[in-house]
Design an enzyme around this catalytic site. Sequence first.
Site, mmCIF file in Angstrom:
data_model
loop_
_atom_site.group_PDB
_atom_site.id
_atom_site.type_symbol
_atom_site.label_atom_id
_atom_site.label_comp_id
_atom_site.label_asym_id
_atom_site.label_seq_id
_atom_site.Cartn_x
_atom_site.Cartn_y
_atom_site.Cartn_z
ATOM 1 N N ASP A 135 0.854 -1.191 0.000
ATOM 2 C CA ASP A 135 0.000 0.000 0.000
ATOM 3 C C ASP A 135 0.893 1.245 0.000
ATOM 4 O O ASP A 135 1.760 1.378 -0.845
ATOM 5 C CB ASP A 135 -0.963 -0.086 1.197
ATOM 6 N N HIS B 165 -7.384 -6.326 -0.480
ATOM 7 C CA HIS B 165 -6.312 -5.341 -0.328
ATOM 8 C C HIS B 165 -5.263 -5.727 0.708
ATOM 9 O O HIS B 165 -4.089 -5.407 0.559
ATOM 10 C CB HIS B 165 -6.925 -3.989 0.054
#
Length: 304
Positions: free
Chosen positions: A107, A283
């Site tokens: 991320d 994610h």
Amino acid sequence: MTSPDFPEPTLIAVNGVELEVFEAGRHNAGRPIVLCHGWPELAYSWRHQVPALAAAGYHVIVPNQRGYGSSSRPADVTDYDIEHLSGDLVALLDHFGYDDATFVGHDWGAMVVWGLTLLHPHRVNAVVNLSLPYQERGAKPWIEVMEEVLGGDFYFVHFNRQPGVADAVFDENTVPFLRNLYRKNAPPMSLLDLATAETALGEPVMSDSELAVFAAAFTSTGFTGSINWYRNLDRNWHLLADVDPVIRQPALMIYGDRDLVAKSERLADFVPNVEVVNLDCGHWIQQEKPEETTQAILKWLDQI
């Protein structure tokens, strides 16, 4: 607050701040690997990978980066730009006496690792990034483009154009926000709505005791320091204007097939020595698929 199976931290002075750093495999000195967390995460996000990497012969170095945990949280927004964030990692290598290391990012941590590799190429010998592919530097600053394409309510834009608003909502609703965010197989929802939603959708990514580590940290620090990373995106665009945009180191890109972050169609144009792995997850890749993530990383490291 950390978990009993996670290393104890040390506060290390680097680059004008103190970083809370977790280590494993110190006896493997000479084979450093640095793990960089995303938002709103912590070094603890790598809890599944740390012991396996140490067992495989690596000196594993995992900082809570500036703005997170017990690391410094400077007041100035510009203290969170890519020069400062990458400078922290370079100074961390200097502290341990390493010329270079393998860097792993997820991320926002991936964004920092890409930027570090552009700004300090000689300090990075290999790159492993999860979720966020290399972001091409286009003709306009990133937030400007996002505002045009995605509108003012998109969270990257909101964080920049309405400073303090989201921070306050997250600070007031820290536990429900993190509980609702760390889910898999949940329908998309705006971050501000997630923070105030009474019911968590989808399935939890982690146990209650693991979630408590994140909740305790962000209850203590608030979210402003971490959100300030977003507030430097256009500044970073300017700071990267004159660097060679090509990443020449060997690189591994790990995508989650259900991640809302878009895959890159031109990754190999900017990262020519890249190998791509796709995992069946969302994610929170290294926490949703810990064994598969670890094995993908170790298999790739053995090949380079």
